[in-house]
Write a protein that holds these residues in place. Structure first.
Motif, PDB file in Angstrom:
ATOM      1  N   ALA A  74       0.826  -1.208   0.000  1.00 43.84           N
ATOM      2  CA  ALA A  74       0.000   0.000   0.000  1.00 43.84           C
ATOM      3  C   ALA A  74       0.861   1.260   0.000  1.00 43.84           C
ATOM      4  CB  ALA A  74      -0.928   0.001   1.218  1.00 43.84           C
ATOM      5  N   GLU A  75       2.036   1.182   0.635  1.00 43.06           N
ATOM      6  CA  GLU A  75       2.937   2.338   0.668  1.00 43.06           C
ATOM      7  C   GLU A  75       3.567   2.572  -0.697  1.00 43.06           C
ATOM      8  OE1 GLU A  75       4.208   1.868   5.370  1.00 43.06           O
ATOM      9  OE2 GLU A  75       5.228   0.684   3.829  1.00 43.06           O
ATOM     10  N   VAL A  76       3.901   1.485  -1.395  1.00 39.31           N
ATOM     11  CA  VAL A  76       4.410   1.605  -2.763  1.00 39.31           C
ATOM     12  C   VAL A  76       3.383   2.317  -3.633  1.00 39.31           C
ATOM     13  CG1 VAL A  76       5.167   0.345  -4.816  1.00 39.31           C
ATOM     14  CG2 VAL A  76       5.830  -0.470  -2.540  1.00 39.31           C
ATOM     15  N   ASP A  77       2.143   1.853  -3.570  1.00 38.43           N
ATOM     16  CA  ASP A  77       1.080   2.434  -4.395  1.00 38.43           C
ATOM     17  C   ASP A  77       0.838   3.894  -4.038  1.00 38.43           C
ATOM     18  OD1 ASP A  77       0.755  -0.003  -5.648  1.00 38.43           O
ATOM     19  OD2 ASP A  77      -0.865  -0.652  -4.326  1.00 38.43           O
ATOM     20  N   TYR A  78       0.844   4.207  -2.746  1.00 36.31           N
ATOM     21  CA  TYR A  78       0.615   5.590  -2.315  1.00 36.31           C
ATOM     22  C   TYR A  78       1.667   6.532  -2.898  1.00 36.31           C
ATOM     23  CZ  TYR A  78       0.844   9.697   0.690  1.00 36.31           C
ATOM     24  OH  TYR A  78       0.918  10.986   1.140  1.00 36.31           O
ATOM     25  N   LEU A  79       2.939   6.149  -2.818  1.00 31.53           N
ATOM     26  CA  LEU A  79       4.001   7.031  -3.298  1.00 31.53           C
ATOM     27  C   LEU A  79       3.979   7.150  -4.817  1.00 31.53           C
ATOM     28  CD1 LEU A  79       6.845   5.986  -0.849  1.00 31.53           C
ATOM     29  CD2 LEU A  79       5.636   8.175  -0.897  1.00 31.53           C
ATOM     30  N   LEU A  80       3.680   6.074  -5.528  1.00 28.05           N
ATOM     31  CA  LEU A  80       3.563   6.157  -6.987  1.00 28.05           C
ATOM     32  C   LEU A  80       2.394   7.050  -7.391  1.00 28.05           C
ATOM     33  CD1 LEU A  80       4.262   2.442  -8.006  1.00 28.05           C
ATOM     34  CD2 LEU A  80       5.768   4.406  -8.379  1.00 28.05           C
ATOM     35  N   GLU A  81       1.277   6.923  -6.701  1.00 29.33           N
ATOM     36  CA  GLU A  81       0.108   7.757  -6.996  1.00 29.33           C
ATOM     37  C   GLU A  81       0.384   9.227  -6.682  1.00 29.33           C
ATOM     38  OE1 GLU A  81      -2.920   5.960  -4.638  1.00 29.33           O
ATOM     39  OE2 GLU A  81      -3.002   4.138  -5.873  1.00 29.33           O
ATOM     40  N   THR A  82       1.144   9.480  -5.633  1.00 29.07           N
ATOM     41  CA  THR A  82       1.487  10.856  -5.266  1.00 29.07           C
ATOM     42  C   THR A  82       2.375  11.498  -6.316  1.00 29.07           C
ATOM     43  OG1 THR A  82       1.310  10.338  -2.909  1.00 29.07           O
ATOM     44  CG2 THR A  82       2.608  12.278  -3.506  1.00 29.07           C
ATOM     45  N   LEU A  83       3.266  10.715  -6.904  1.00 28.83           N
ATOM     46  CA  LEU A  83       4.191  11.223  -7.918  1.00 28.83           C
ATOM     47  C   LEU A  83       3.501  11.448  -9.261  1.00 28.83           C
ATOM     48  CD1 LEU A  83       7.233  11.870  -8.218  1.00 28.83           C
ATOM     49  CD2 LEU A  83       7.596   9.470  -8.838  1.00 28.83           C
ATOM     50  N   GLN A  84       2.439  10.719  -9.519  1.00 35.28           N
ATOM     51  CA  GLN A  84       1.803  10.667 -10.837  1.00 35.28           C
ATOM     52  C   GLN A  84       1.453  12.037 -11.432  1.00 35.28           C
ATOM     53  OE1 GLN A  84      -1.827  11.089 -11.442  1.00 35.28           O
ATOM     54  NE2 GLN A  84      -1.423  10.872 -13.638  1.00 35.28           N
ATOM     55  N   PRO A  85       0.828  12.969 -10.700  1.00 36.23           N
ATOM     56  CA  PRO A  85       0.443  14.248 -11.330  1.00 36.23           C
ATOM     57  C   PRO A  85       1.627  15.119 -11.750  1.00 36.23           C
ATOM     58  CG  PRO A  85      -0.761  13.879  -9.264  1.00 36.23           C
ATOM     59  CD  PRO A  85       0.362  12.895  -9.309  1.00 36.23           C
ATOM     60  N   TYR A  86       2.815  14.807 -11.294  1.00 35.97           N
ATOM     61  CA  TYR A  86       3.955  15.698 -11.506  1.00 35.97           C
ATOM     62  C   TYR A  86       4.876  15.251 -12.646  1.00 35.97           C
ATOM     63  CZ  TYR A  86       2.391  17.782  -7.191  1.00 35.97           C
ATOM     64  OH  TYR A  86       1.622  18.417  -6.236  1.00 35.97           O
ATOM     65  N   LEU A  87       4.654  14.057 -13.183  1.00 37.37           N
ATOM     66  CA  LEU A  87       5.510  13.535 -14.241  1.00 37.37           C
ATOM     67  C   LEU A  87       4.702  13.254 -15.501  1.00 37.37           C
ATOM     68  CD1 LEU A  87       7.747  11.001 -12.268  1.00 37.37           C
ATOM     69  CD2 LEU A  87       8.300  13.353 -12.916  1.00 37.37           C
ATOM     70  N   ALA A  88       5.361  13.405 -16.655  1.00 36.72           N
ATOM     71  CA  ALA A  88       4.692  13.112 -17.924  1.00 36.72           C
ATOM     72  C   ALA A  88       4.371  11.633 -18.044  1.00 36.72           C
ATOM     73  CB  ALA A  88       5.572  13.567 -19.082  1.00 36.72           C
ATOM     74  N   LYS A  89       5.259  10.788 -17.541  1.00 37.24           N
ATOM     75  CA  LYS A  89       5.044   9.338 -17.575  1.00 37.24           C
ATOM     76  C   LYS A  89       5.184   8.807 -16.153  1.00 37.24           C
ATOM     77  CE  LYS A  89       6.878   4.989 -19.408  1.00 37.24           C
ATOM     78  NZ  LYS A  89       7.992   4.351 -20.169  1.00 37.24           N
ATOM     79  N   THR A  90       4.145   8.167 -15.657  1.00 40.44           N
ATOM     80  CA  THR A  90       4.150   7.688 -14.277  1.00 40.44           C
ATOM     81  C   THR A  90       4.897   6.365 -14.172  1.00 40.44           C
ATOM     82  OG1 THR A  90       1.960   8.657 -14.014  1.00 40.44           O
ATOM     83  CG2 THR A  90       2.708   7.167 -12.290  1.00 40.44           C
TER      84      THR A  90
END
Length: 552
Positions: A309-325
């Motif tokens: 769940a922590e992996v998913d949370y951090l990836l989701e948090t990063l998503q809006p800031y990068l062109a490719k998640t």
């Protein structure tokens, strides 16, 4: 640092101060006390910086979040914390320039108003920093931001650039402990306090056990200083069972992604997440560390590890800031640590101050250094040793503000060229040695020349050479495989699979230095590889990686 010689000192000498815990605050306190002329012992149940102090975000900072809260709430305590942090930021970089340096951070914004708001805040941040050597921040337009970090989302309006400090936390703590040793302290890792003996109610002897041999060691001291961070309550209650608990541990984790995720030497500051946290994406070596989380944690008997769940949370948090998640398959490792938050009436750990407190228990005599953060470790240590000096009726001023740590004096990164010319080592190796060992890099190069195989790289993809393992055992008190791979090098933090592959090779280098039998060596290899496999399984990372690590 010679562990056996220092253990003998622990048996034979009586110390003014025995410091329990060799993380940032404990190692910092040991150096401070030794430089003041006190007789000092420094012990830890594990390795130097084996817990919280090696698992930080690798930032030295005043605290952007604290500044925002200080202004919004007119909270002078948080403002003082920011100012102390910014002042100490300069000192941390000055005293070990091979291990710490300025880092540019970008905050992408999605509206003109958001950009203006953050720019005003970071301008205040620079103002409180005063006239230090850090570059000043500025507001970048979209094209300028993409020039600095091409992987940012095209949906942003602009970005705000500012600077903080970055450092190698585990090696910084090691430099503190090593410097304390050279200043006269008796430093020993893997020595755990199991009980105390009292005289007239006051602590006079710590009964400790060597965690490698099982041997019992009695350590006599006038004052015992508890610097065990999130584990401080265990030592406090061992000294005096009637004390109330003071520490509320908070778990923070990071995930590790390839360097290509950012394609930049800049980091990203995500100033606000859905649940009010601050998250960073920071280049470190050939990887990017993304974190951290902030959750209550009570299972202190087990190491905090990365959860799915922590992996998913951090990836989701990063998503809006990068062109490719990045996806879960891009995650190569992760690490968890515990913050030693002081108990407060506030509702959740995100709002607790990470400031520090020096507590003296008159009933037992134990002094405990509670709370704090890496940036202000020196001030924390100074406050603690000031209090110890009062209790000893022997107050002496601190000398740590301008004291270079091992490897730091007269450091110049350009000296990697001298190393290359003298010893013919590859460019990446020479640069790595200088950044890691500072002005002592040549000692590693000299050692490498004594045996042909010691000049060889441990693996083609990394700048590490075999001679470093021997040096770390002889000079830096490395006694386990994890000491080398997780802390003297930072490979465990950045790549679990590669670490598992290199374990047998590192064991072969350590075995003759430490007198390991073939059977003991095999046991250590199997145990460490099993641990790495458990990390991957726990985080639910790619199954192929788990199989590779487990089958070696």
């Amino acid at each position: 640092m010679n562990r056996e010689r220092n253990k003998e000192r622990l048996r034979q000498e009586e110390f003014d101060i025995c410091i329990i815990g060799a993380g940032a605050s404990g190692a910092g306190a040991a150096l401070d006390a030794a430089l003041r002329g006190y007789r000092v012992a420094l012990i830890d149940r594990g390795d130097v910086a084996g817990e919280t102090s090696s698992r930080s975000t690798k930032l030295i900072h005043g605290g952007v979040r604290y500044l925002e809260q200080a202004i919004k709430k007119l909270d002078l305590a948080q403002l003082r914390q920011v100012r102390h942090g910014l002042a100490e930021r300069r000192t941390v970089l000055r005293n070990a320039p091979h291990l710490a340096h300025p880092l540019a951070l970008l905050t992408p914004v999605f509206s003109w108003f958001e950009g203006m708001y953050i720019t005003i805040g970071l301008t205040l941040y620079d103002f409180f920093a005063g006239h230090d050597a850090f570059p000043k921040g500025r507001w970048l337009n979209k094209a300028q931001a993409l020039d600095k970090m091409p992987t940012l989302t095209p949906n942003m309006n602009s970005a705000v650039l500012y600077y903080d400090g970055q450092f190698n936390d585990a090696r910084y703590a090691l430099a503190l402990a090593h410097s304390a040793d050279e200043a006269g302290a008796a430093v020993a890792n893997y020595v755990a306090v199991t009980s105390f003996e009292h005289e007239n109610g006051q602590l006079r002897t710590a009964v400790a056990q060597d965690q490698l041999t099982g041997e019992t060691i009695q350590i006599r001291a006038k004052i015992f200083l508890n610097c065990t961070g999130p584990y401080a309550d265990a030592v406090r209650l061992l000294a005096n069972p009637n004390l109330d608990r003071r520490i509320r541990p908070s778990k923070g984790v990071h995930i590790v992604l390839p360097r290509e995720t950012l394609q930049s030497d800049c980091a990203i500051l995500i100033p606000k997440t859905a649940d009010g946290r601050v998250v960073f994406a920071i280049p470190f070596g050939d990887k990017v560390f993304v974190g951290t989380t902030d959750d209550d944690y009570s299972d202190l008997k087990h190491e905090p590890v990365l959860e799915p769940a922590e992996v998913d949370y951090l990836l989701e948090t990063l998503q809006p800031y990068l062109a490719k998640t990045p996806s879960r398959t891009d995650v190569q490792a992760g690490f968890g640590g515990l913050r030693p938050l002081i108990v407060s009436s506030r509702a959740d750990t995100k709002t607790l101050l990470r400031d520090h407190e020096v507590e003296h228990d008159p009933a037992s005599g134990l002094v405990s250094l509670l709370g704090g953060k890496w940036t202000t470790y020196r001030l924390m240590a100074q406050d603690a040793i000031d209090r110890v000096g009062e209790l000893l009726n022997k107050s002496v001023d601190s000398l740590t503000e301008t004291h270079y740590l091992v490897g730091g004096e007269n450091y110049r990164f350009e000296d990697w060229l001298v190393l290359q010319n003298r010893y013919g080592l590859p460019t990446d190796v020479c640069q790595h040695l200088v950044r890691t060992y500072g002005n002592r890099a040549e000692r590693v190069a000299q050692l490498a020349q004594k045996q042909p195989n010691l000049t060889e790289k441990v693996t083609a993809s990394q700048p590490f050479i075999n001679a470093e393992v021997v040096y770390q055992v002889r000079e830096e008190m490395a006694v386990t495989l994890r000491d080398v791979l997780a802390r003297r090098w930072r490979l465990e933090l950045s790549d679990w699979r590669l670490t598992a592959q290199l374990v047998p090779q590192v064991a072969e280098l350590m075995a003759p230095e430490l007198g390991w039998s073939d059977e003991y060596c095999r046991e250590q290899v199997a145990s460490y590889q099993h641990l790495l496999a458990s990390f991957m399984n726990k985080a639910s990372l790619v199954a192929e990686r788990v199989t590779t690590a487990s089958s070696l």
